[in-house]
Design a protein around this motif. Structure first.
Motif, PDB file in Angstrom:
ATOM      1  N   MET A   3       1.060  -1.308   0.000  1.00  0.00           N
ATOM      2  CA  MET A   3       0.139   0.020  -0.148  1.00  0.00           C
ATOM      3  C   MET A   3       0.667   1.119  -0.037  1.00  0.00           C
ATOM      4  SD  MET A   3      -2.605   1.380   2.787  1.00  0.00           S
ATOM      5  CE  MET A   3      -1.564   2.621   3.371  1.00  0.00           C
ATOM      6  N   ARG A   4       1.719   1.575   1.098  1.00  0.00           N
ATOM      7  CA  ARG A   4       2.388   2.573   1.029  1.00  0.00           C
ATOM      8  C   ARG A   4       3.857   2.218   0.459  1.00  0.00           C
ATOM      9  NH1 ARG A   4       2.408   6.456   6.247  1.00  0.00           N
ATOM     10  NH2 ARG A   4       0.298   6.810   6.344  1.00  0.00           N
ATOM     11  N   TYR A 248      -5.910   0.115  -3.405  1.00  0.00           N
ATOM     12  CA  TYR A 248      -4.503  -0.317  -3.876  1.00  0.00           C
ATOM     13  C   TYR A 248      -4.384  -1.825  -3.603  1.00  0.00           C
ATOM     14  CZ  TYR A 248      -4.018   4.648  -3.716  1.00  0.00           C
ATOM     15  OH  TYR A 248      -4.180   5.956  -4.004  1.00  0.00           O
ATOM     16  N   GLU A 249      -5.254  -2.214  -3.014  1.00  0.00           N
ATOM     17  CA  GLU A 249      -5.155  -3.889  -2.843  1.00  0.00           C
ATOM     18  C   GLU A 249      -6.805  -4.448  -3.107  1.00  0.00           C
ATOM     19  OE1 GLU A 249      -3.009  -6.200  -2.747  1.00  0.00           O
ATOM     20  OE2 GLU A 249      -1.233  -5.024  -1.821  1.00  0.00           O
ATOM     21  N   HIS A 250      -7.172  -4.600  -4.125  1.00  0.00           N
ATOM     22  CA  HIS A 250      -8.360  -4.992  -4.488  1.00  0.00           C
ATOM     23  C   HIS A 250      -8.736  -6.191  -3.991  1.00  0.00           C
ATOM     24  CE1 HIS A 250      -8.313  -2.160  -8.323  1.00  0.00           C
ATOM     25  NE2 HIS A 250      -7.993  -1.576  -7.169  1.00  0.00           N
ATOM     26  N   ILE A 294      -0.414  13.346  -2.596  1.00  0.00           N
ATOM     27  CA  ILE A 294      -0.372  12.515  -1.208  1.00  0.00           C
ATOM     28  C   ILE A 294      -1.285  11.363  -1.353  1.00  0.00           C
ATOM     29  CG2 ILE A 294      -1.486  12.724   1.143  1.00  0.00           C
ATOM     30  CD1 ILE A 294      -0.323  15.301   1.550  1.00  0.00           C
ATOM     31  N   PRO A 295      -2.529  11.279  -2.041  1.00  0.00           N
ATOM     32  CA  PRO A 295      -3.262  10.162  -2.375  1.00  0.00           C
ATOM     33  C   PRO A 295      -2.536   8.852  -2.692  1.00  0.00           C
ATOM     34  CG  PRO A 295      -4.554  12.075  -2.555  1.00  0.00           C
ATOM     35  CD  PRO A 295      -3.254  12.400  -2.488  1.00  0.00           C
ATOM     36  N   GLU A 296      -2.044   9.051  -3.772  1.00  0.00           N
ATOM     37  CA  GLU A 296      -1.324   7.964  -4.492  1.00  0.00           C
ATOM     38  C   GLU A 296       0.265   7.826  -3.993  1.00  0.00           C
ATOM     39  OE1 GLU A 296      -3.194   7.018  -8.529  1.00  0.00           O
ATOM     40  OE2 GLU A 296      -2.428   8.990  -8.841  1.00  0.00           O
ATOM     41  N   GLN A 297       0.882   8.747  -3.587  1.00  0.00           N
ATOM     42  CA  GLN A 297       2.289   8.603  -2.875  1.00  0.00           C
ATOM     43  C   GLN A 297       2.373   7.995  -1.455  1.00  0.00           C
ATOM     44  OE1 GLN A 297       4.860   8.740  -4.510  1.00  0.00           O
ATOM     45  NE2 GLN A 297       4.449   9.641  -6.583  1.00  0.00           N
ATOM     46  N   MET A 298       1.347   8.566  -0.825  1.00  0.00           N
ATOM     47  CA  MET A 298       1.318   8.043   0.822  1.00  0.00           C
ATOM     48  C   MET A 298      -0.119   7.412   1.175  1.00  0.00           C
ATOM     49  SD  MET A 298       3.991  10.926   2.604  1.00  0.00           S
ATOM     50  CE  MET A 298       3.243  12.406   1.844  1.00  0.00           C
ATOM     51  N   TYR A 299      -0.970   7.616   0.268  1.00  0.00           N
ATOM     52  CA  TYR A 299      -2.279   6.763   0.688  1.00  0.00           C
ATOM     53  C   TYR A 299      -2.846   7.527   1.708  1.00  0.00           C
ATOM     54  CZ  TYR A 299       0.235   3.740  -2.588  1.00  0.00           C
ATOM     55  OH  TYR A 299       1.078   3.318  -3.761  1.00  0.00           O
ATOM     56  N   MET A 300      -2.914   8.970   1.862  1.00  0.00           N
ATOM     57  CA  MET A 300      -3.706   9.439   2.921  1.00  0.00           C
ATOM     58  C   MET A 300      -4.435  10.516   2.159  1.00  0.00           C
ATOM     59  SD  MET A 300      -2.550   8.291   5.905  1.00  0.00           S
ATOM     60  CE  MET A 300      -2.584   9.534   7.306  1.00  0.00           C
ATOM     61  N   ASP A 301      -5.366  11.177   2.872  1.00  0.00           N
ATOM     62  CA  ASP A 301      -6.419  12.161   2.639  1.00  0.00           C
ATOM     63  C   ASP A 301      -5.493  13.577   2.538  1.00  0.00           C
ATOM     64  OD1 ASP A 301      -9.343  11.430   1.702  1.00  0.00           O
ATOM     65  OD2 ASP A 301      -8.800  10.120   3.261  1.00  0.00           O
ATOM     66  N   PRO A 302      -5.471  14.375   1.615  1.00  0.00           N
ATOM     67  CA  PRO A 302      -4.777  15.475   1.773  1.00  0.00           C
ATOM     68  C   PRO A 302      -5.690  16.520   2.716  1.00  0.00           C
ATOM     69  CG  PRO A 302      -5.665  15.653  -0.405  1.00  0.00           C
ATOM     70  CD  PRO A 302      -5.711  14.217   0.187  1.00  0.00           C
ATOM     71  N   VAL A 303      -5.020  17.523   3.510  1.00  0.00           N
ATOM     72  CA  VAL A 303      -5.654  18.434   4.343  1.00  0.00           C
ATOM     73  C   VAL A 303      -6.299  19.537   3.496  1.00  0.00           C
ATOM     74  CG1 VAL A 303      -4.689  17.851   6.452  1.00  0.00           C
ATOM     75  CG2 VAL A 303      -3.849  19.727   4.980  1.00  0.00           C
ATOM     76  N   ASP A 304      -5.865  19.378   2.338  1.00  0.00           N
ATOM     77  CA  ASP A 304      -6.715  20.598   1.138  1.00  0.00           C
ATOM     78  C   ASP A 304      -7.704  19.945   0.637  1.00  0.00           C
ATOM     79  OD1 ASP A 304      -7.441  22.204  -0.686  1.00  0.00           O
ATOM     80  OD2 ASP A 304      -5.307  22.447  -1.618  1.00  0.00           O
ATOM     81  N   SER A 305      -9.054  20.096   0.991  1.00  0.00           N
ATOM     82  CA  SER A 305     -10.301  19.425   0.421  1.00  0.00           C
ATOM     83  C   SER A 305     -10.690  19.741  -0.795  1.00  0.00           C
ATOM     84  CB  SER A 305     -11.475  19.970   1.598  1.00  0.00           C
ATOM     85  OG  SER A 305     -11.662  21.563   1.530  1.00  0.00           O
ATOM     86  N   TRP A 313      -9.371   5.689  -5.722  1.00  0.00           N
ATOM     87  CA  TRP A 313      -9.868   5.956  -4.587  1.00  0.00           C
ATOM     88  C   TRP A 313     -11.046   6.105  -4.292  1.00  0.00           C
ATOM     89  CZ3 TRP A 313      -5.616   7.456  -0.981  1.00  0.00           C
ATOM     90  CH2 TRP A 313      -6.059   8.157   0.219  1.00  0.00           C
ATOM     91  N   LYS A 314     -11.809   7.052  -5.187  1.00  0.00           N
ATOM     92  CA  LYS A 314     -13.348   6.920  -5.068  1.00  0.00           C
ATOM     93  C   LYS A 314     -14.046   5.734  -5.093  1.00  0.00           C
ATOM     94  CE  LYS A 314     -13.062  11.644  -7.302  1.00  0.00           C
ATOM     95  NZ  LYS A 314     -13.326  12.374  -8.307  1.00  0.00           N
ATOM     96  N   LYS A 315     -13.540   4.898  -5.993  1.00  0.00           N
ATOM     97  CA  LYS A 315     -14.342   3.570  -6.234  1.00  0.00           C
ATOM     98  C   LYS A 315     -14.056   2.659  -5.177  1.00  0.00           C
ATOM     99  CE  LYS A 315     -14.736  -0.102  -9.801  1.00  0.00           C
ATOM    100  NZ  LYS A 315     -14.497  -0.332 -11.063  1.00  0.00           N
ATOM    101  N   TYR A 316     -12.797   2.643  -4.745  1.00  0.00           N
ATOM    102  CA  TYR A 316     -12.652   1.289  -3.775  1.00  0.00           C
ATOM    103  C   TYR A 316     -12.568   1.856  -2.178  1.00  0.00           C
ATOM    104  CZ  TYR A 316     -11.896  -1.406  -8.080  1.00  0.00           C
ATOM    105  OH  TYR A 316     -12.086  -2.052  -9.077  1.00  0.00           O
ATOM    106  N   ALA A 317     -11.873   3.004  -1.908  1.00  0.00           N
ATOM    107  CA  ALA A 317     -11.389   3.360  -0.660  1.00  0.00           C
ATOM    108  C   ALA A 317     -12.918   3.577   0.230  1.00  0.00           C
ATOM    109  CB  ALA A 317     -10.705   4.839  -0.637  1.00  0.00           C
TER     110      ALA A 317
END
Length: 348
Positions: A3-4, A248-250, A294-305, A313-317
């Motif tokens: 994942m990361r 990232y792990e379907h 950040i989403p694809e590099q560190m798999y977190m949500d950015p604080v910038d909404s 991410w939208k489909k599976y997270a």
């Protein structure tokens, strides 16, 4: 967040060689001391820090600094080392201290206050406290993840709640991270405190231990080695990871009733030899370019909404509307006692 992605961990010799000594800058005692600056910048991170080569090159080109990245381990290791080396800081700026370790870092006095003018609108809602010692950069929900294919093959329903994990049919299926050394591990411990209360979480862990929970040092071993749903193809179909992991792990799913929200911060290290550069690096992490990575590099949500999230991410997270909550004040005041009691109960 396998994942990361991870930044290559620096060897111990490099870590020591990168130590930043006390600033040589002097100023009139009657006036505020000017922030220090040098031609080098040492960034201390946890071992899950990752940004594109292009973004890192842009920062280096725009500042002219000779930048070194040092990743001694998970966030628990990072905070421990920074506290032990407080009088001779290992670097100038740190990224990756999260809300479960923030109180310890702030109270230890290893950080200098800084408020970035680039903090996105609404991001101050993720502030660790009112000291301005830590700047929120990203967040993610730590949740139990399940290998759905494993459960389908066994004809066993995927557990949904913390209490489900105590049922006999889920014995010996769960691997978790040690909260003393792992931020996801600490986040999951916090989730059990939030769900069961300070008077009930140890009884829950006693029952979890009796049902065969496996404890490992950190997320990397838990998810990529022990978890059956990752590339490691381990023996455990349940693991503590993130709500974003299924993107990232379907074939895996996050159990949204078990989640705790983790926020990651950056901070200027007290005694930094390049305080100006440290502030610039924090501004860089808040830039549109980095927040979008950040989403694809560190798999977190950015604080910038305003950042558009990746399609997978939208489909599976998983979307976590109601994470289990523990206040930052409670975390700061009690985390060490919780960890000590957990260790005595679970590790012995």
């Amino acid at each position: 967040m396998s994942m990361r992605h991870w930044a290559a961990a620096a060897a111990a010799a490099v870590l020591l060689a990168g130590c930043a000594g006390p600033s040589a800058a002097t100023s009139d005692p009657a006036t505020p001391e000017a922030p220090t600056e040098s031609t080098t910048l040492t960034v201390i991170t946890h071992d899950s820090f990752a940004l594109s080569k292009e973004a890192l090159a842009t920062f280096k080109a725009e500042t002219g600094y000779d930048v070194s990245y040092v990743a001694p381990g998970d966030v628990g290791t990072v905070v421990n080392q920074l506290i032990l080396t407080k009088d001779a800081p290992l670097g100038d700026v740190v990224f990756g201290i999260d809300n479960t370790f923030a109180g310890r870092a702030v109270s230890a006095g290893i950080l200098s206050p800084y408020t970035s003018a680039d903090l996105p609108e609404g991001a101050d809602a993720y502030a660790a406290d009112d000291t301005h010692s830590l700047t929120p950069i990203d967040y993610g929900d730590v949740c139990l993840n399940a290998d759905t294919a494993w459960f389908e093959a066994k004809g066993l329903a995927v557990p949904q709640t913390l209490d489900d994990l105590l049922k006999p049919e889920y014995a010996n299926l769960l691997v978790v991270e040690n909260p003393a050394s792992s931020s996801p591990g600490m986040a999951f411990l916090a989730a059990t405190v939030g769900a069961k209360g300070a008077d009930g979480y140890l009884d829950y862990w006693k029952a979890l231990k009796a049902n065969g929970v496996k404890v490992v040092k950190g997320w990397t071993e838990a998810y990529t080695v022990q978890f059956s749903g990752s590339s490691g193809k381990g023996a455990y179909p349940l693991v503590v990871s993130y709500s974003s992991s299924p993107a990232y792990e379907h074939g895996t799913q996050a159990l949204t009733q078990t989640c705790f929200r983790q926020v990651e911060y950056a901070g200027v290290l007290a005694g930094a030899q390049n305080e100006v550069g440290a502030r610039k690096f924090i501004d860089f992490l808040l830039s549109a370019e980095v927040q979008a990575e950040i989403p694809e590099q560190m798999y977190m949500d950015p604080v910038d909404s305003s950042v558009e999230l990746p399609a997978d991410w939208k489909k599976y997270a998983a979307v976590v509307d109601h994470p289990i909550e523990v206040s930052a004040a409670d975390l700061g005041a009690n985390r060490e006692a919780w960890i000590k009691a957990w260790t005595a109960t679970v590790i012995g």
